[in-house]
Design an enzyme around this catalytic site. Structure first.
Site, PDB file in Angstrom:
ATOM      1  N   GLU A  40      44.917   6.880  10.588  1.00 36.19           N
ATOM      2  CA  GLU A  40      43.492   6.989  10.294  1.00 36.19           C
ATOM      3  C   GLU A  40      42.681   6.408  11.453  1.00 36.19           C
ATOM      4  OE1 GLU A  40      42.736   5.097   6.571  1.00 36.19           O
ATOM      5  OE2 GLU A  40      43.799   6.628   5.399  1.00 36.19           O
ATOM      6  N   HIS A 131      31.526  30.277  23.399  1.00 35.09           N
ATOM      7  CA  HIS A 131      32.264  31.537  23.492  1.00 35.09           C
ATOM      8  C   HIS A 131      31.426  32.708  22.975  1.00 35.09           C
ATOM      9  CE1 HIS A 131      35.691  34.178  23.737  1.00 35.09           C
ATOM     10  NE2 HIS A 131      35.572  34.491  22.462  1.00 35.09           N
ATOM     11  N   ASP A 171      37.103  41.560  30.728  1.00 39.08           N
ATOM     12  CA  ASP A 171      36.947  42.600  29.707  1.00 39.08           C
ATOM     13  C   ASP A 171      35.465  42.863  29.492  1.00 39.08           C
ATOM     14  OD1 ASP A 171      35.985  40.492  28.011  1.00 39.08           O
ATOM     15  OD2 ASP A 171      38.058  40.018  27.505  1.00 39.08           O
ATOM     16  N   LYS A 194      40.984  47.462  29.292  1.00 41.12           N
ATOM     17  CA  LYS A 194      42.339  47.499  28.730  1.00 41.12           C
ATOM     18  C   LYS A 194      42.554  48.787  27.957  1.00 41.12           C
ATOM     19  CE  LYS A 194      42.525  42.472  28.331  1.00 41.12           C
ATOM     20  NZ  LYS A 194      42.583  41.310  27.419  1.00 41.12           N
ATOM     21  N   ARG A 196      45.814  51.450  26.197  1.00 39.16           N
ATOM     22  CA  ARG A 196      47.226  51.605  25.840  1.00 39.16           C
ATOM     23  C   ARG A 196      47.625  53.051  26.039  1.00 39.16           C
ATOM     24  NH1 ARG A 196      49.826  47.428  23.538  1.00 39.16           N
ATOM     25  NH2 ARG A 196      48.565  45.705  22.792  1.00 39.16           N
ATOM     26  N   THR A 226      46.031  30.012  28.003  1.00 34.75           N
ATOM     27  CA  THR A 226      47.360  30.080  28.632  1.00 34.75           C
ATOM     28  C   THR A 226      47.291  30.760  29.993  1.00 34.75           C
ATOM     29  OG1 THR A 226      47.882  32.209  27.607  1.00 34.75           O
ATOM     30  CG2 THR A 226      48.489  30.213  26.382  1.00 34.75           C
ATOM     31  N   GLY A 228      47.386  33.959  30.538  1.00 32.29           N
ATOM     32  CA  GLY A 228      48.121  35.223  30.564  1.00 32.29           C
ATOM     33  C   GLY A 228      47.232  36.420  30.855  1.00 32.29           C
TER      34      GLY A 228
END
Length: 315
Positions: A40, A131, A171, A194, A196, A226, A228
């Site tokens: 605590e 953000h 992005d 991005k 696919r 991270t 990435g």
């Protein structure tokens, strides 16, 4: 004029708080913070704060929950010690990426944190590069939202030439942020796209919208976690002919394998602010350069205290 202004800090980023206090010309207040053996947290204010304008510097960075709880306890302590106004200086706002309900049965934690800070007794929040801008609306108290772009722009003007420079957003979501920096540097803008190929479980491809061939590119984002995603965009920039690749992120979370990801990437330097402290391993990385936000926070604190506009910080 500043006799009723007091600055305190939690344990999240003591180095930044000391630097802010130095720029403000106001010593840090005396306070004890520690944990009992049962985990605590405990706070004791050793200075008299009755009737004062208190500013608590405490980013809610890792360990996020500990630093957030510590902030809430400090707010409560100052409220019960009869501080006239309690201002929370939160350079990095944890849980900011949980700002919307984009899946079934998930929380909007950024709103929950705002409610906790407000209910604890805070009168104002000073934060930086949220953000998502809409997080300001999660609070029912005033929020001063500062931006680090002027700091980055001033620095890049001293080390890079705008003639062959392009700012790149990783992005489309960060395009406005990158555009603001590009405008200050008077240079071009590119955006990572991005895509696919075929089924959604196949390898993700990355296009770069804009001219980066033969240019020095600055990848600009609000948070590097991270690393990435940033490394993927940097690799794509290299493929599209960028001459040199730099990265800039406001908040250097740098979790997991971020340092090794950075060291093994085509990114020459990563520029971050000191909104979040770096451990020794991160400080030892030759690719990481920290820019200080201390002077900006000191000016904001003093302007808020004397109830003057802080618009000078956006110029």
């Amino acid at each position: 004029m500043f006799s009723r202004l007091k600055i305190f800090t939690g344990r999240a980023n003591v180095e930044l708080a000391e630097e802010v206090a130095k720029f403000a010309g106001i010593p840090l207040g005396d306070m004890e913070i520690f944990k009992f053996s049962n985990d605590e947290s405990f706070v004791k204010i050793n200075d008299n704060v009755r009737g004062t304008d208190v500013f608590i510097i405490q980013p809610t960075c890792c360990p996020v929950n500990d630093n957030l709880m510590e902030l809430l306890i400090m707010i409560d302590a100052f409220k019960r010690a009869s501080a006239q106004r309690i201002n929370c200086v939160i350079p990095y706002y944890g849980y900011a990426r949980s700002d919307k309900k984009d899946q079934p049965r998930i929380p909007i934690t950024a709103k929950l944190v705002a409610d906790l800070i407000t209910q604890a007794g805070a009168h104002r929040v000073i934060t930086m590069d949220l953000h998502a801008d809409q997080i300001q609306g999660f609070f029912n108290i005033p929020v001063d939202h500062l931006y680090s772009i002027p700091i980055f722009a001033r620095y890049f003007k001293t080390i890079l030439s705008a003639d062959n420079l392009v700012v790149v957003s990783p992005d489309s979501g960060g395009a406005n942020r990158a555009r603001a920096l590009a405008k200050r540097l008077n240079c071009g803008l590119a955006i990572g796209d991005k895509r696919r190929q075929g089924n959604s479980d196949q390898t993700e491809l990355l296009n770069i919208i804009g001219d980066v061939n033969g240019k020095e590119a600055i990848l600009f984002d609000d948070i590097i976690d991270t690393g990435g995603s940033l490394v993927k965009v940097a690799t794509a920039l290299e493929k599209f002919g960028a001459k040199k690749i730099y990265a800039a992120s406001v908040h250097g979370v740098l979790s997991g394998k971020a340092v090794s990801n950075l060291e093994n990437s085509p990114i020459e330097k990563l520029f971050i602010t000191n909104s979040i402290p770096l451990n020794e391993k991160k400080k030892a990385c030759s690719k990481i350069v920290q820019l200080s936000i201390a002077e900006m926070l000191a000016i904001a604190i003093k302007k808020v205290h004397i109830e003057e506009s802080i618009s000078i910080l956006f110029r």
